[in-house]
Design a protein around this motif. Sequence first.
Motif, PDB file in Angstrom:
ATOM      1  N   GLY A   1       0.793  -1.220   0.000  1.00 18.62           N
ATOM      2  CA  GLY A   1       0.000   0.000   0.000  1.00 18.62           C
ATOM      3  C   GLY A   1       0.824   1.268   0.000  1.00 18.62           C
ATOM      4  N   GLY A   2       2.148   1.126   0.152  1.00 15.80           N
ATOM      5  CA  GLY A   2       3.015   2.303   0.163  1.00 15.80           C
ATOM      6  C   GLY A   2       2.769   3.226   1.342  1.00 15.80           C
ATOM      7  N   LYS A   3       2.339   2.668   2.473  1.00 13.82           N
ATOM      8  CA  LYS A   3       2.064   3.477   3.657  1.00 13.82           C
ATOM      9  C   LYS A   3       3.364   4.045   4.228  1.00 13.82           C
ATOM     10  N   MET A   4       3.356   5.344   4.564  1.00 15.47           N
ATOM     11  CA  MET A   4       4.522   5.974   5.159  1.00 15.47           C
ATOM     12  C   MET A   4       4.779   5.358   6.535  1.00 15.47           C
ATOM     13  N   THR A   5       5.991   4.852   6.711  1.00 16.32           N
ATOM     14  CA  THR A   5       6.319   4.090   7.914  1.00 16.32           C
ATOM     15  C   THR A   5       7.541   4.682   8.619  1.00 16.32           C
ATOM     16  N   PRO A   6       7.463   4.904   9.917  1.00 17.86           N
ATOM     17  CA  PRO A   6       8.622   5.431  10.647  1.00 17.86           C
ATOM     18  C   PRO A   6       9.704   4.384  10.801  1.00 17.86           C
ATOM     19  N   THR A   7      10.928   4.829  11.019  1.00 21.42           N
ATOM     20  CA  THR A   7      12.022   3.897  11.246  1.00 21.42           C
ATOM     21  C   THR A   7      11.868   3.248  12.626  1.00 21.42           C
ATOM     22  N   PRO A   8      12.465   2.072  12.832  1.00 19.95           N
ATOM     23  CA  PRO A   8      12.420   1.456  14.168  1.00 19.95           C
ATOM     24  C   PRO A   8      12.973   2.369  15.257  1.00 19.95           C
ATOM     25  N   VAL A   9      14.012   3.145  14.943  1.00 17.99           N
ATOM     26  CA  VAL A   9      14.598   4.045  15.937  1.00 17.99           C
ATOM     27  C   VAL A   9      13.630   5.183  16.274  1.00 17.99           C
ATOM     28  N   LYS A  10      12.933   5.701  15.280  1.00 19.21           N
ATOM     29  CA  LYS A  10      11.937   6.740  15.557  1.00 19.21           C
ATOM     30  C   LYS A  10      10.858   6.210  16.481  1.00 19.21           C
ATOM     31  N   GLN A  11      10.380   5.011  16.195  1.00 18.93           N
ATOM     32  CA  GLN A  11       9.332   4.427  17.033  1.00 18.93           C
ATOM     33  C   GLN A  11       9.799   4.273  18.477  1.00 18.93           C
ATOM     34  N   ALA A  12      11.046   3.799  18.651  1.00 18.93           N
ATOM     35  CA  ALA A  12      11.589   3.628  20.000  1.00 18.93           C
ATOM     36  C   ALA A  12      11.755   4.976  20.696  1.00 18.93           C
ATOM     37  N   ALA A  13      12.274   5.971  19.978  1.00 21.33           N
ATOM     38  CA  ALA A  13      12.494   7.297  20.563  1.00 21.33           C
ATOM     39  C   ALA A  13      11.175   7.922  21.010  1.00 21.33           C
ATOM     40  N   GLU A  14      10.147   7.795  20.190  1.00 21.94           N
ATOM     41  CA  GLU A  14       8.849   8.357  20.560  1.00 21.94           C
ATOM     42  C   GLU A  14       8.255   7.652  21.764  1.00 21.94           C
ATOM     43  N   ASP A  15       8.505   6.346  21.881  1.00 19.89           N
ATOM     44  CA  ASP A  15       8.050   5.613  23.060  1.00 19.89           C
ATOM     45  C   ASP A  15       8.687   6.162  24.335  1.00 19.89           C
ATOM     46  N   TYR A  16       9.926   6.631  24.204  1.00 14.52           N
ATOM     47  CA  TYR A  16      10.644   7.192  25.351  1.00 14.52           C
ATOM     48  C   TYR A  16      10.403   8.695  25.512  1.00 14.52           C
ATOM     49  N   GLY A  17       9.659   9.298  24.594  1.00 14.37           N
ATOM     50  CA  GLY A  17       9.384  10.730  24.683  1.00 14.37           C
ATOM     51  C   GLY A  17      10.563  11.607  24.299  1.00 14.37           C
ATOM     52  N   ILE A  18      11.459  11.078  23.453  1.00 14.05           N
ATOM     53  CA  ILE A  18      12.639  11.835  23.024  1.00 14.05           C
ATOM     54  C   ILE A  18      12.316  12.567  21.720  1.00 14.05           C
ATOM     55  N   THR A  19      12.778  13.800  21.599  1.00 16.33           N
ATOM     56  CA  THR A  19      12.598  14.582  20.375  1.00 16.33           C
ATOM     57  C   THR A  19      13.273  13.877  19.202  1.00 16.33           C
ATOM     58  N   VAL A  20      12.577  13.799  18.071  1.00 16.52           N
ATOM     59  CA  VAL A  20      13.095  13.119  16.881  1.00 16.52           C
ATOM     60  C   VAL A  20      13.301  14.137  15.761  1.00 16.52           C
ATOM     61  N   PHE A  21      14.445  14.043  15.101  1.00 18.65           N
ATOM     62  CA  PHE A  21      14.793  14.908  13.966  1.00 18.65           C
ATOM     63  C   PHE A  21      15.074  14.009  12.772  1.00 18.65           C
ATOM     64  N   GLN A  22      14.421  14.296  11.624  1.00 16.63           N
ATOM     65  CA  GLN A  22      14.523  13.431  10.446  1.00 16.63           C
ATOM     66  C   GLN A  22      14.911  14.233   9.203  1.00 16.63           C
ATOM     67  N   PRO A  23      16.132  14.719   9.142  1.00 18.45           N
ATOM     68  CA  PRO A  23      16.536  15.473   7.949  1.00 18.45           C
ATOM     69  C   PRO A  23      16.683  14.567   6.735  1.00 18.45           C
TER      70      PRO A  23
END
Length: 308
Positions: free
Chosen positions: A40-62
């Motif tokens: 379906g081509g769904k936009m998917t976050p990286t595993p590291v982004k998912q983990a960081a968000e679980d911990y409440g850490i700010t994520v930067f994706q340049p």
Amino acid sequence: MNIIFMGTSNFAVPSLQALVQADISIPMVVTQPDRPRGRGGKMTPTPVKQAAEDYGITVFQPERIKDPKAINIVCDLKPDLIAVVSYGQIIPGELLKYPAYGCVNVHGSLLPAYRGAAPIQRAMMAGEKETGITIMYMDEGLDTGDIILQSVIPIEDGIDHGNLENIMASKGAALLMEAIKKLQNGTAPRIQQDNSRATYAHRLTREDEKINWQLPAANLHNLIRALSPAPRLRQIKDTKIKIYRSRVVDQELAGKPGEILEIHDHDFWVKTGNGILEILELQREGKRRMAVKEFLQGFPLPKGASFH
């Protein structure tokens, strides 16, 4: 210590978790942008982004970490150290030189062997009996920085890439924490790499993933386990399948490469350019992964059928 973590794949997640569990200040996690995945081509976050968000850490994706704006955003947080694990982009010199403790990388090989993007898979494809983790200071070369710590990890014959990567990711996280302690107390060594011993682990291509049945059984076994748990589709009797697990049979029988010579209850044997490859686990397109016994119940194979 103020540490910015840069990582993308599943291999990087245990290292991020180890930093969080050690209560280290992580003002930001830098990871690759979300990408389309699946049919379906769904936009998917990286595993590291998912983990960081679980911990409440700010994520930067340049899109490009070399972009001056991206560099400024990272430097404005005044990191003491940048920890890089399977990030997927070249780190610019401005970032490498900024932190007081520099940038360190967790690499999945015993450097200088297997520098590059696919060290674990390339080592398995080559039939290596051991690999390891290297923690190194990053410089502007491709995995050429001075070594801080290394740890040897055996490659068991029956292990596949997915399981080996999990073991190595866990060991990499522990070794990263050990290196950080040494950096903090001033005991971290700088061991220069011997460039004359360097080998390269280039990113896998579609050509690398092809099964050429003219090759020896040992080579094909190493390829199959290096690609598992994400092998490409093969074809037999006009049916697409994936091969997940195999074993080399120490026996020689007459036949053409790719031909199924023997069919047993729990396996079947395929002729190769040199030796026999025993197929143990596979999957039909649209079905789940299964052992050969179950596979044959729904898809009986005739002796003499051939892979192509």
